[in-house]
Scaffold this motif. Structure first.
Motif, PDB file in Angstrom:
ATOM      1  N   ARG A 150      -8.109  -3.799   4.645  1.00 40.68           N
ATOM      2  CA  ARG A 150      -8.135  -4.665   3.464  1.00 40.68           C
ATOM      3  C   ARG A 150      -7.589  -3.917   2.243  1.00 40.68           C
ATOM      4  N   GLU A 178      -4.421  -5.169  -0.059  1.00 44.14           N
ATOM      5  CA  GLU A 178      -4.562  -5.454  -1.476  1.00 44.14           C
ATOM      6  C   GLU A 178      -3.677  -4.564  -2.337  1.00 44.14           C
ATOM      7  N   ASN A 218      -0.330  -6.443  -3.114  1.00 40.05           N
ATOM      8  CA  ASN A 218      -0.405  -7.842  -3.498  1.00 40.05           C
ATOM      9  C   ASN A 218      -0.930  -8.000  -4.915  1.00 40.05           C
ATOM     10  N   VAL A 259      -5.579 -11.193  -4.034  1.00 40.63           N
ATOM     11  CA  VAL A 259      -6.894 -10.611  -3.762  1.00 40.63           C
ATOM     12  C   VAL A 259      -7.968 -11.672  -3.976  1.00 40.63           C
TER      13      VAL A 259
END
Length: 538
Positions: free
Chosen positions: A438, A442, A445, A450
């Motif tokens: 994860r 993130e 992005n 998120v």
């Protein structure tokens, strides 16, 4: 070698696999190779790999990625190129002819099935004991049950998937939230909410057709279907879906949920709320381009897309001089079946040509691929490049691209002179993104994505996957003869019903056409395989 004392690997069911001659097949392998450590071959070797070429991202001599991988691992990757436009067909031809390179990447679950019976690809489950990173993250991310679903009829699996710590739909609905706010429509939670918002937008912008797909309808139907209790579009799969009440598989394309979905989208067409061109224009790998232009021209205000598509839409709005917009990537709307999204899934992984099992570099190859696909440092390398050279990493893990570099796909440092993907090969579509924590997901992005992850995980429920129903060789041949004409007929009729080219009063006739094409024989075949697998595996 102390860490490689076994003479045979264990299958997923604990039986003996094909024997591995450790002394003869450990050339280049590391002793006691463990998870989360750098793989470096004790003797350099070459490894062939299939590579899909996107037309806008050709491999160039300036790409750093392969040089850095070789510097760190001692493995030189030799590419066999196939074009994106017909990659699946070219890959199949190479594998069937016995001409495929050793590593066959960009494989999604289910795509390995046609090559199992011929023995063309390796039963890799026999050898995962040599892949400590894969084993570690399957356990840590609670993916063991999903891995079990990879098994074919012989109880083995023939591809290793990309592992995702968190799984959310890649494609969903993107809206111009500023326009929804303008007309007094909240961000839609359900498909009925969406219709209400579209109707209000249509009143304000009468020349618009406010909803679009851009991917021949296949994207929107894919993420919409779950809310109607069915599967469709890109997610149609083999066409069967589990009926919990009946305790059996049924055909999705004839289910009540499927009909309800079709009626919903047909209603949007009738009300002039759906851009029909976006359901029919060919998608050649960049299907959102025309939709982006319509969004910039106030013709479309909600459309299918991924986190990358948000950037495409934003670029189009910027180019048109629009400055006060807000794009939001929504959790897929819910519907009559609930606030459901697709089952938790893997991302693309790889297969291995079967002849690698005879290679003196066999175990070293497994170790290298285990590092490349599942080691966290390798995954960061493949996404961002070289720490200290293309990016910096703070003590809290925050990654910052150096100002002279850009990452155009995600609108990072747009003024940077060198794009790490197009110019250097990092973040490419073949290797990057396959396995991600994860934190890594993130890192590249935007904050909005998120937030999208958080919203999906907290407000949506993944639909239970269909029970496994692997087919044996004879069944695969029979199923292939039946499934393609059935799925083609479903896709054709689906668009006809939605677009109004076929009246919904003909639904029963459509079902009868599928039955005449062998629908029941096909469903019985798949459901029989499900029953057999359940009996054999508990």
């Amino acid at each position: 070698m102390a860490g490689l004392v076994a003479t045979s690997a264990c299958t997923a069911e604990g039986g003996d696999a094909a024997e591995v001659d450790v002394d003869a097949q450990s050339v280049g392998a590391m002793e006691d190779f463990a998870a989360d450590e750098q793989f470096t071959a004790t003797e350099p070797f070459d490894l062939s790999m299939l590579w899909t070429d996107w037309p806008e991202v050709p491999v160039t001599d300036d790409w750093q990625i392969f040089d850095v991988i070789e510097e760190r691992t001692g493995v030189s990757i030799d590419l066999t190129h196939i074009p994106f436009s017909d990659a699946t067909e070219k890959r199949s031809l190479l594998i069937s002819a016995g001409d495929a390179p050793t590593v066959i990447p960009l494989v999604y679950t289910g795509e390995e099935e046609p090559f199992v019976s011929s023995g063309a690809v390796l039963p890799i489950s026999d050898y995962v004991e040599y892949m400590p990173n894969f084993q570690k993250y399957v356990e840590e991310w609670d993916l063991g049950a999903m891995v079990e679903r990879l098994k074919q009829s012989d109880g083995k699996y023939y591809m290793l998937p990309g592992l995702q710590e968190v799984s959310v739909p890649v494609f969903t609905l993107i809206i111009r939230k500023d326009v929804f706010d303008e007309v007094g429509a909240p961000a839609p939670e359900t498909w009925e909410d969406l219709r209400t918002g579209l109707e209000l937008i249509k009143e304000k912008y009468p020349d618009s057709k406010p909803l679009a797909d851009g991917f021949e309808g296949q994207s929107m139907l894919n993420y919409a279907a779950h809310a109607f209790g069915t599967q469709a579009g890109w997610g149609f799969g083999d066409g069967t879906i589990w009926n919990e009440e009946k305790g059996e598989l049924e055909y999705a394309g004839t289910s009540e949920g499927y009909r309800s979905m079709v009626e919903y989208f047909h209603g949007l067409v009738e009300a002039d709320l759906l851009d029909t061109e976006s359901f029919t224009a060919a998608d050649a790998g960049g299907g959102a381009a025309n939709v982006a232009e319509k969004i910039a021209n106030n013709q479309v205000f909600a459309a299918s897309g991924s986190n990358g598509t948000v950037n495409e839409f934003a670029a189009a709005l910027d180019a048109a001089g629009v400055t006060d917009y807000e794009l939001v990537q929504l959790a897929p709307p819910g519907g009559e079946a609930g606030m459901l999204v697709e089952p938790r899934n893997f991302w693309n992984g790889f297969m291995l040509s079967a002849d690698i099992a005879e290679s003196p570099n066999f175990i070293a190859t497994l170790q290298f691929l285990d590092w490349l696909y599942y080691n966290p440092e390798a995954r960061e390398l493949l996404r961002w490049g070289v720490e200290g050279e293309t990016y910096d990493k703070a003590a809290d893990g925050t990654i910052t691209l150096k100002p002279e570099f850009s990452y155009d796909d995600f609108n990072i440092n747009p003024d940077g002179a060198t794009d790490i993907k197009k110019d250097l090969g990092w973040g490419n579509d073949v290797l990057a993104g396959s396995t991600e924590s994860r934190e890594l997901k993130e890192s590249y992005n935007a904050p909005q994505f998120v937030e999208y992850i958080d919203t999906v995980l907290s407000t949506r429920t993944p639909r239970d996957p269909n029970p496994p129903a692997p087919l044996d060789e004879a069944e695969l041949e029979q199923a292939s003869l039946l499934s393609t004409p059935l799925s083609d007929a479903v896709r054709t009729a689906t668009l006809q019903f939605i677009l109004g080219d076929r009246d919904l009063s003909e639904w029963d006739a459509y079902v009868a056409e599928l039955e005449a094409a062998g629908l029941q024989t096909y469903v019985d075949l798949i459901d029989g395989a499900r029953e057999r697998f359940a009996e054999q595996n508990g």
